[in-house]
Design an enzyme around this catalytic site. Structure first.
Site, PDB file in Angstrom:
ATOM      1  N   LEU A 290       0.814  -1.218   0.000  1.00  0.00           N
ATOM      2  CA  LEU A 290       0.000   0.000   0.000  1.00  0.00           C
ATOM      3  C   LEU A 290       0.842   1.260   0.000  1.00  0.00           C
ATOM      4  CD1 LEU A 290      -2.706  -1.088   2.622  1.00  0.00           C
ATOM      5  CD2 LEU A 290      -2.906  -1.135   0.126  1.00  0.00           C
ATOM      6  N   GLY A 291       2.055   1.158   0.532  1.00  0.00           N
ATOM      7  CA  GLY A 291       2.916   2.336   0.596  1.00  0.00           C
ATOM      8  C   GLY A 291       4.162   2.017   1.386  1.00  0.00           C
TER       9      GLY A 291
ATOM     10  N   TYR B 102      11.302   3.923   7.192  1.00  0.00           N
ATOM     11  CA  TYR B 102      11.524   2.810   8.113  1.00  0.00           C
ATOM     12  C   TYR B 102      10.556   1.643   7.926  1.00  0.00           C
ATOM     13  CZ  TYR B 102      14.015   6.555  10.522  1.00  0.00           C
ATOM     14  OH  TYR B 102      14.858   7.583  10.816  1.00  0.00           O
TER      15      TYR B 102
ATOM     16  N   ASP C 201       2.942  15.209  13.039  1.00  0.00           N
ATOM     17  CA  ASP C 201       3.220  14.999  11.610  1.00  0.00           C
ATOM     18  C   ASP C 201       1.909  14.992  10.827  1.00  0.00           C
ATOM     19  OD1 ASP C 201       4.693  14.656   9.335  1.00  0.00           O
ATOM     20  OD2 ASP C 201       4.973  12.496   9.577  1.00  0.00           O
TER      21      ASP C 201
ATOM     22  N   GLY D  86       7.786   3.988   3.516  1.00  0.00           N
ATOM     23  CA  GLY D  86       8.477   5.168   4.009  1.00  0.00           C
ATOM     24  C   GLY D  86       9.915   4.825   4.328  1.00  0.00           C
TER      25      GLY D  86
ATOM     26  N   THR E 214       7.168  -0.452   5.553  1.00  0.00           N
ATOM     27  CA  THR E 214       6.341  -0.688   4.372  1.00  0.00           C
ATOM     28  C   THR E 214       4.997  -1.213   4.861  1.00  0.00           C
ATOM     29  OG1 THR E 214       8.310  -1.258   3.095  1.00  0.00           O
ATOM     30  CG2 THR E 214       6.186  -1.912   2.164  1.00  0.00           C
ATOM     31  N   VAL E 215       3.911  -0.737   4.220  1.00  0.00           N
ATOM     32  CA  VAL E 215       2.566  -1.130   4.636  1.00  0.00           C
ATOM     33  C   VAL E 215       1.953  -2.025   3.561  1.00  0.00           C
ATOM     34  CG1 VAL E 215       0.283  -0.332   5.358  1.00  0.00           C
ATOM     35  CG2 VAL E 215       2.305   1.040   5.892  1.00  0.00           C
TER      36      VAL E 215
END
Length: 420
Positions: A20-21, A25, A137, A23, A27-28
């Protein structure tokens, strides 16, 4: 999706599918539970190799916070696991993607959509604020939507499709942030005065002058009072009881105002209610209240025609006496322009804003005006303009309440037809 040779991590009890995405640190992935109802979840996989001691502490803090909070507009952490390579956060799956993608696909959001999202975000922020938690954030990428259709926001400038300090480089971004120039809002889409006021206070560069949490939650555009909830129906019903009483006493203006205030609660009640029979009962009541409000509005409009004609001779005399005061002349011309727009049938937010601008200037001039005939006329003119502005404000609110009621009725009928 990743290219050939890519494979998600393995986790007992789950089947991990599409990515799904990702960053710095983590991963989803979208995933399914292997047993029971094959529940769909999102699993955030954090590589242990990417974590230093501070990162580990931050992650543990995130897990601790998410495990203890439950709110309809905050993504739920269902569980967490770990193995030799990863820490896995098993979270609520949000099929609507993130708000950043939602804005990109639509380019510009209507104000009423942005307002619904803002209310939901404010509910989540209020909950965190009450629990002494800061997000730190907050941005569209980190705000998820429950579904592609009729999405619920899950804990972000959405109206214009781009942030206020959009820049091509860090140097340009820094220059824009440090600049003392006022942030200019785009001309499209058109904004209500309440929305424009809130954006101005949120985009104040000086933190000391920026709107506080308390004032943000109390702002009329955020309108926390009318967020859909279990108490919406009760509040609306109480106002209708008062409206019926005023109606029976022959006070059409008060009754109309109360009916419209009631609609501001019945519309959220329609959105909140999930039981089909109770929803139908609310829908029938809303239809009745809108019909009666329209009848009362015709009576009130007729009786207020006299108000719209008040003050003309005195106004002309005041203009004659103000010829040596350019600032007073300008303010009076602004007031005349507002009156002309209103009498042409342009009883909208722009006309109201014109009234408010002229009144702001006239009140300052009144404070400096010495005693005498001109001061008396100016005082009378301000009272008349205030009465007209208040009347116009009521008309706009009533129209919005009736429009909201009709839209909610139409939407609920469409939903009912879809389910049948």
């Amino acid at each position: 999706m990743a290219g050939p040779g890519w494979a998600p991590p393995r986790l007992d009890g789950f089947i991990l599918t599409e990515r799904l995405g990702s960053g710095t640190y983590a991963t989803v992935y979208k995933a399914y539970r292997k047993r029971d109802t094959r529940e769909v979840v999102a699993i955030k996989c954090v590589s242990k190799r990417s974590l230093n001691q501070a990162s580990v502490e931050n992650l543990l803090t995130e897990i601790e916070i998410l495990k203890t909070i439950r709110h309809p507009h905050i993504v739920e952490l269902k569980d967490f696991q770990w193995d030799s390579d990863h820490i896995y956060l098993i979270m609520e799956f949000c099929a609507g993607g993130d708000l950043s993608r939602f804005i990109r696909m639509r380019r510009i959001l209507p104000e009423k959509v942005a307002r619904v999202f803002l209310q939901q975000l404010a509910c989540a922020l209020k909950f965190l604020h009450d629990h002494n938690i800061s997000h730190l954030d907050l941005k569209p990428k980190n705000i998820l939507l429950s579904a592609p259709e009729n999405p619920q926001l899950k804990l972000a400038e959405a109206l214009f499709g781009r942030p206020p300090f959009a820049s091509r480089s860090f140097a340009e971004l820094e220059e824009k942030i440090r600049s003392d120039r006022a942030v200019e809002l785009p001309s499209r889409p058109p904004l209500s005065p309440e929305c424009r006021d809130l954006l101005g206070q949120l985009l104040e560069r000086d933190p000391g002058k920026r709107i506080s949490f308390e004032r943000f939650f109390a702002h009329p555009f955020v309108d926390m009072e009318h967020v859909p909830g279990p108490e919406s129906l009760c509040k609306g019903t109480n106002l209708v009881v008062e409206a019926v009483k005023k109606d029976q006493e022959g006070d059409a203006s008060a009754a109309l105002s109360l009916y419209c205030k009631a609609l501001e609660y019945f519309v959220p009640a329609l959105h909140y209610e999930t039981d089909a029979r109770r929803k139908e009962a609310i829908r029938a009541k809303v239809g009745q209240y809108i019909s009666r409000a329209e009848e009362l509005k015709a009576l009130v409009t007729s009786s207020n025609k006299n108000l719209l004609q008040q003050g003309n001779p005195a106004r002309e005399l005041l203009k004659e006496m103000a010829k040596d005061k350019p600032r007073l002349c300008t303010a009076l011309e602004m007031a005349s322009a507002a009156i002309a727009k209103e009498e042409e049938g342009k009883d909208d937010g722009d006309t109201l804003e014109l009234y408010q601008q002229s009144l702001g200037e006239l009140l300052l001039l009144l404070a400096a005006e010495p005693a005498g005939r001109r001061r008396e006329l100016l005082h009378t003119e301000i009272q008349t303009l205030m009465a007209r502005a208040e009347y116009l404000k009521d008309q706009i609110k009533m129209r919005e309440a009736q429009s909201m009621g009709k839209e909610a009725l139409a939407e609920s009928v469409r939903s009912a037809c879809t389910l049948q």
